[in-house]
Design an enzyme around this catalytic site. Sequence first.
Site, mmCIF file in Angstrom:
data_model
loop_
_atom_site.group_PDB
_atom_site.id
_atom_site.type_symbol
_atom_site.label_atom_id
_atom_site.label_comp_id
_atom_site.label_asym_id
_atom_site.label_seq_id
_atom_site.Cartn_x
_atom_site.Cartn_y
_atom_site.Cartn_z
ATOM 1 N N THR A 103 0.873 -1.178 0.000
ATOM 2 C CA THR A 103 0.000 0.000 0.000
ATOM 3 C C THR A 103 0.904 1.220 0.000
ATOM 4 O OG1 THR A 103 -1.801 -1.123 1.152
ATOM 5 C CG2 THR A 103 -1.761 1.271 1.262
ATOM 6 N N LYS A 178 -7.352 1.562 -3.145
ATOM 7 C CA LYS A 178 -7.031 1.167 -1.768
ATOM 8 C C LYS A 178 -7.274 2.337 -0.814
ATOM 9 C CE LYS A 178 -5.558 -1.289 1.702
ATOM 10 N NZ LYS A 178 -4.256 -1.974 1.768
ATOM 11 N N LYS A 246 -0.457 5.236 8.383
ATOM 12 C CA LYS A 246 0.319 5.374 7.155
ATOM 13 C C LYS A 246 -0.621 5.442 5.955
ATOM 14 C CE LYS A 246 1.438 2.268 4.453
ATOM 15 N NZ LYS A 246 1.846 1.034 3.731
#
Length: 295
Positions: A103, A178, A246
Amino acid sequence: MTNSANSKKVAFIGLGVMGYPMAGYLQQHGHDSRVYNRTSSKAQQWVKQYGGQYGSTPAEAAQGAALVFLCVGNDDDVRSVVYGEHGVLASMQPGSVLIDHTTASAELARELAAACAEQGIGFLDAPVSGGQAGAENGVLTIMVGGESDSYAKAEPVMQAYARCCKLLGPAGAGQLAKMVNQICIAGVVQGLAEGLHFAQNAGLDAAAVIEVISQGAAQSWQMQNRYQTMLKGEYDFGFAVDWMRKDLSIALNEARKNGSHLPVTALVDQFYSEVQRMGGNRWDTSSLLARLHKS
């Protein structure tokens, strides 16, 4: 087990809680797999468990592979295993495909796509959803960006650990999707935490309430899979708060670029920072309830 006629030589870079079982599924499905991990003992352990081979550098692991998979921590980690004399691009051949399951940012995906194209290599940004359990059970959801010819080469192999896999657009589209995933999860988890908090303060049997409302419109994956541990105050598992922050940081940065307004996401990100200050860096994302109990 994949038919040997359909098997491929593959490499997998990064054997964390996600990558370790994902690479295992590739080997179990008949693909000739070579792995690399920054801590070599982990790669040796993987070979002992699954077979296959390991390389001493990303480039060595990727040598001769038709498909090279990455699953590391962040943009900088990806660059560290892709570029340079020991990076995978140093040994990948034209016609092969680099698939990044990390990711990371959409900007990085576009950068890697351009770098790969210069060498005649395909690229897919392919972040996953489903967490550690999804990786271990081979039922991940994979959101993919890239060219259709590269996707056609990689998709049958990714099915080894996927429940759903879909090409959503050019390079960067997988990472953007995502971000959508994490934006949606953040709001749902906060809503679930507040609902449980309210139920407890109202003197209700919170577990009984969830059993009822989970059969209606309030149902979610988080409700089905996390309410029991949340009520017990158990958070030492699952998708870590550090990782979620994050991911939310990536989404919020992208939102500033494309003009999206994400007030709830920004607020939940702040709430997760409070969980971190409570020592919950590695707690599951459902630990938002712990913050409410503290207040």
